[in-house]
Motif scaffolding. Structure first.
Motif, PDB file in Angstrom:
ATOM      1  N   ARG A 153       0.762  -1.225   0.136  1.00 55.85           N
ATOM      2  CA  ARG A 153      -0.005   0.127  -0.090  1.00 55.85           C
ATOM      3  C   ARG A 153       0.948   1.153   0.033  1.00 55.85           C
ATOM      4  O   ARG A 153       1.895   1.207   0.351  1.00 55.85           O
ATOM      5  CB  ARG A 153      -1.036   0.050   1.227  1.00 55.85           C
ATOM      6  N   SER A 154       0.415   2.219  -0.530  1.00 57.72           N
ATOM      7  CA  SER A 154       1.147   3.656  -0.645  1.00 57.72           C
ATOM      8  C   SER A 154       0.098   4.662  -0.522  1.00 57.72           C
ATOM      9  O   SER A 154      -1.101   4.542  -0.962  1.00 57.72           O
ATOM     10  CB  SER A 154       1.860   3.685  -1.734  1.00 57.72           C
ATOM     11  N   ASP A 155       0.666   5.711  -0.074  1.00 60.03           N
ATOM     12  CA  ASP A 155      -0.365   7.031   0.322  1.00 60.03           C
ATOM     13  C   ASP A 155       0.410   8.211   0.383  1.00 60.03           C
ATOM     14  O   ASP A 155       1.958   7.982   0.631  1.00 60.03           O
ATOM     15  CB  ASP A 155      -1.230   7.023   1.207  1.00 60.03           C
ATOM     16  N   VAL A 156      -0.035   9.451   0.271  1.00 62.37           N
ATOM     17  CA  VAL A 156       0.856  10.550   0.670  1.00 62.37           C
ATOM     18  C   VAL A 156       0.416  10.756   1.927  1.00 62.37           C
ATOM     19  O   VAL A 156      -0.604  11.389   2.406  1.00 62.37           O
ATOM     20  CB  VAL A 156       0.451  11.736  -0.368  1.00 62.37           C
ATOM     21  N   ALA A 157       1.396  10.701   2.991  1.00 64.18           N
ATOM     22  CA  ALA A 157       1.267  11.025   4.372  1.00 64.18           C
ATOM     23  C   ALA A 157       1.376  12.298   4.976  1.00 64.18           C
ATOM     24  O   ALA A 157       0.833  13.022   5.776  1.00 64.18           O
ATOM     25  CB  ALA A 157       1.995  10.009   5.408  1.00 64.18           C
ATOM     26  N   THR A 158       2.274  13.423   4.221  1.00 62.40           N
ATOM     27  CA  THR A 158       2.595  14.384   4.619  1.00 62.40           C
ATOM     28  C   THR A 158       2.649  15.312   3.366  1.00 62.40           C
ATOM     29  O   THR A 158       3.158  15.136   2.390  1.00 62.40           O
ATOM     30  CB  THR A 158       4.291  14.305   5.118  1.00 62.40           C
ATOM     31  N   LEU A 159       2.076  16.562   3.525  1.00 70.33           N
ATOM     32  CA  LEU A 159       1.826  17.603   2.356  1.00 70.33           C
ATOM     33  C   LEU A 159       2.936  18.554   2.792  1.00 70.33           C
ATOM     34  O   LEU A 159       3.306  19.027   3.920  1.00 70.33           O
ATOM     35  CB  LEU A 159       0.683  18.484   2.476  1.00 70.33           C
ATOM     36  N   ILE A 160       3.939  18.924   1.710  1.00 65.87           N
ATOM     37  CA  ILE A 160       5.194  19.648   1.724  1.00 65.87           C
ATOM     38  C   ILE A 160       4.808  20.818   0.825  1.00 65.87           C
ATOM     39  O   ILE A 160       4.331  21.030  -0.363  1.00 65.87           O
ATOM     40  CB  ILE A 160       6.299  18.720   1.181  1.00 65.87           C
ATOM     41  N   PRO A 161       4.897  22.228   1.576  1.00 68.45           N
ATOM     42  CA  PRO A 161       4.705  23.373   0.689  1.00 68.45           C
ATOM     43  C   PRO A 161       5.670  23.465  -0.336  1.00 68.45           C
ATOM     44  O   PRO A 161       6.826  23.309  -0.380  1.00 68.45           O
ATOM     45  CB  PRO A 161       5.003  24.305   1.747  1.00 68.45           C
ATOM     46  N   GLY A 162       5.126  24.320  -1.225  1.00 67.62           N
ATOM     47  CA  GLY A 162       5.747  24.278  -2.477  1.00 67.62           C
ATOM     48  C   GLY A 162       5.380  25.933  -3.023  1.00 67.62           C
ATOM     49  O   GLY A 162       4.938  26.662  -2.231  1.00 67.62           O
ATOM     50  N   PHE A 163       6.070  26.589  -4.092  1.00 71.99           N
ATOM     51  CA  PHE A 163       5.918  27.780  -4.532  1.00 71.99           C
ATOM     52  C   PHE A 163       5.572  27.698  -5.851  1.00 71.99           C
ATOM     53  O   PHE A 163       5.577  27.083  -6.954  1.00 71.99           O
ATOM     54  CB  PHE A 163       7.417  28.283  -4.360  1.00 71.99           C
ATOM     55  N   THR A 164       4.727  28.893  -5.875  1.00 77.85           N
ATOM     56  CA  THR A 164       4.011  29.230  -7.517  1.00 77.85           C
ATOM     57  C   THR A 164       4.438  30.499  -7.881  1.00 77.85           C
ATOM     58  O   THR A 164       4.141  31.617  -6.973  1.00 77.85           O
ATOM     59  CB  THR A 164       2.461  28.958  -7.424  1.00 77.85           C
ATOM     60  N   VAL A 165       4.394  31.037  -9.038  1.00 77.71           N
ATOM     61  CA  VAL A 165       4.534  32.100  -9.873  1.00 77.71           C
ATOM     62  C   VAL A 165       4.058  32.545 -10.923  1.00 77.71           C
ATOM     63  O   VAL A 165       4.110  31.173 -11.753  1.00 77.71           O
ATOM     64  CB  VAL A 165       6.096  32.682  -9.626  1.00 77.71           C
ATOM     65  N   GLY A 166       3.293  33.436 -11.575  1.00 77.16           N
ATOM     66  CA  GLY A 166       2.957  33.636 -12.738  1.00 77.16           C
ATOM     67  C   GLY A 166       2.421  34.999 -13.201  1.00 77.16           C
ATOM     68  O   GLY A 166       2.800  35.944 -12.258  1.00 77.16           O
TER      69      GLY A 166
END
Length: 250
Positions: free
Chosen positions: A77-90
């Motif tokens: 089994r696999s899943d995303v356990a932790t959300l990691i902040p990212g960056f967006t520009v536009g």
């Protein structure tokens, strides 16, 4: 008593002056223009909606790997356990369709990563650490969202709104390594969110929260046999989910 009365009068006068200042409306013809331009910066979190084969033998293409004891009845089994902040520009291009609707095109770049956590130790030929329980997938997206913006009635210098539409994202992050889990380059997304416009004297500032839901499976081809194949073979479907908190300047 006299000092109290003076203080009350001063407070009333101050509140009156403040209220009058609050009623000054800025950029009153801003929304009447056909086109607006600006830029946006923000933060994001990337996620996956993971559907696993349970057990792995449900995958008709699975081949046993006895060296690690991975056979047909193994439950991986696999899943995303932790959300990691990212960056967006536009950048922002907005076209007025009517009094309440705008069509917005916001091409940009998004940087982020996801950690797929497995219930089995992760053995990656590119990583020399032992006993890892997760595999990191880093992405750099070229974003092409096309959204409709519905604006509520303006309240002095504030105006709430909602957005909805779609986007195409192309992942340009590729390495020379043989990835344990491969993703497809492009994907379509449905997007919905809302925000709040505030009008200053010389520009409009907006805070916006948006959810993006992947419409197609992002799981790519299997890696080369130099990697263990059963991690990718245990996944039936992999769809992206993205949350973005943006700050617009127009």
């Amino acid at each position: 008593m006299k000092k109290v009365l003076i203080a009350i009068i001063f407070l009333i006068v101050s509140c009156s002056v403040f209220a009058q200042k609050q009623k000054i409306n800025y950029l009153t013809t801003f929304d009447d223009k056909l086109f607006h331009f600006g830029f946006t910066i923000g933060m994001n979190t990337l996620d996956f909606n993971v559907v696993n084969f349970n057990p792995i033998g449900e995958n008709p293409d699975f081949q046993p790997y006895p060296l690690d004891g991975i056979i047909w009845d193994t439950d991986i089994r696999s899943d995303v356990a932790t959300l990691i902040p990212g960056f967006t520009v536009g950048i922002i291009t907005s076209m007025r369709l009517s009094k309440d609707f705008n069509l917005r095109f916001l091409p940009g770049l998004s940087f982020g990563e996801r950690q797929l956590t497995f219930n089995k130790p992760v053995k990656d030929i590119n990583v020399y650490e032992e006993d890892l329980s997760f595999y990191t997938i880093r992405s750099t997206f070229l974003d092409f969202p096309l959204l409709l913006k519905y604006k509520a009635r303006r309240i002095n210098n504030d105006r709430p709104y909602v957005i909805f539409g779609g986007a195409y994202r192309h992942d340009i992050s590729r390495t020379a390594q043989e990835d344990l889990i491969k993703l497809k380059n492009g994907g379509l997304y449905a997007e919905v969110g809302g925000g709040w416009d505030h009008y200053f004297a010389f520009f409009r500032f907006s805070v916006e929260a948006k959810f993006s839901f992947g419409l197609n499976d992002q799981l790519g081809d299997l890696p080369a046999p130099t990697q263990r194949l059963y991690y990718a073979q245990s996944i039936k479907n992999l769809r992206s989910k993205i949350f973005t908190l943006s700050f617009h300047f127009e």
